[in-house]
Design an enzyme around this catalytic site. Structure first.
Site: not given
Length: 317
Positions: A31, A92, A144, A146-148, A165
């Site tokens: 990334e 981003k 919420d 993450s799109a990951d 994290k």
């Protein structure tokens, strides 16, 4: 694997990446968000180059991915890394933002989800990330996530990370991954790591210590239609890891400040990470650097083994 020459002109490859793709050699996609937004200049450039060197040291070619001048860059040059590191208006880019950023002709630094989507499109199999996005604390209210995580279900990759994290909810993240059928394999470590910390309090699905065995498992999984990606976790080195209780206290304080200051959305992560770094006297930033390098090295070990496995299968056929 798609032919580089046949891909859309929206893609621009470095000569090294194009040649390695053409011969089926090992490549690790990286990334670029960490360059633009993860560290301050000039540390961000130095760390990006250190991460690329870690990939090379383990036998693979690094391909840092970014967006510039309306094109997707696969294998950013030193000059392009410098530009990302010093520009003030770099977006981003998550997977949903790729087309918008391209259409605007804007500079973009890819998150993990965008890096995964692009790597899958161009035929790169392995992606390295220090900390994967996950399910946020309080997601039962905020939704919420993450799109990951959803990108793992859409792509067919090997994604190597140091868990999620510690500001995220590791337990709910693992539940989400199980629901969508993403295997989670610990590389030389059974516990699910938490970025700065080696253990999150949860375990991975299984532990494998041999990169060649991981490559074989991944090959079998990826052969299954619609099976999505394989997630490999590898913890921060023992000597660089931070104490979990110390980090947890700093995170809770930072989250309370974020709520009081009405910081919401993607800005929360950056705010909390910087607050934690300040609270730890810079120790968190040092750990961040260490985990980026160690994860990239682990990914390259696995990708190099995957390349050998694939060549062996091709010769057998």
């Amino acid at each position: 694997m798609p032919e580089v020459a046949n891909l859309s002109p929206l893609f621009r490859f470095s000569d090294e990446v194009a040649e390695t793709l053409a011969r089926g050699g090992p490549i690790v996609a990286l990334e670029s968000n960490v360059v633009a937004h993860g560290f301050r200049y000039p540390d961000n450039v130095a760390i990006a180059l250190e991460v690329e060197q870690a990939v090379r040291a383990a036998g693979a070619v690094p391909a840092t991915i970014s967006i510039a001048d309306g094109r997707i860059v696969v294998g950013a040059s030193a000059d392009e890394l410098e530009s990302l590191a010093t520009a003030a208006d770099v977006a981003k880019v998550t997977s949903r933002d790729i087309a918008v950023t391209l259409a605007r002709g804007a500079a973009g630094a890819t998150s993990i989800s965008a890096t995964m989507a692009i790597a899958d499109r161009v035929g790169i199999t392995t992606v390295a990330s220090a900390g994967l996005g996950g399910v946020h604390r309080g997601a039962e209210v905020s939704m919420d996530i993450s799109a990951d995580l959803t990108e793992l279900a859409r792509t067919r990759l090997i994604v190597v990370c140091a868990g999620v994290k510690k500001i995220l909810d590791a337990g709910l993240t693992l539940e989400f991954l199980e629901t969508q059928g993403t295997p989670v394999i610990g590389y030389r470590h059974l516990e699910f790591p938490a970025f700065y910390c080696r253990d999150s309090g949860f375990r991975t699905q299984t532990r494998l210590d041999d990169p060649a065995r991981i490559a074989r498992v991944a090959r079998l999984h990826l052969e299954l239609g619609g099976s999505g990606s394989v997630l490999i976790t590898h913890p921060i080195p023992v000597e660089d890891a931070l104490d979990g209780e110390r980090i947890e206290a700093a995170i809770r304080q930072a989250l309370a400040r974020a709520e009081a200051e009405r910081i919401i959305g993607p800005a929360v992560t950056t705010f909390v990470l910087r607050a934690v770094d300040a609270a730890t006297g810079g120790d968190a930033a040092a750990a961040n650097r260490a985990v980026l390098v160690s994860t990239a090295h682990a990914a390259a070990e696995i990708e190099a083994a995957r390349s050998v496995v694939e060549q062996g299968v091709s010769h057998a056929v």
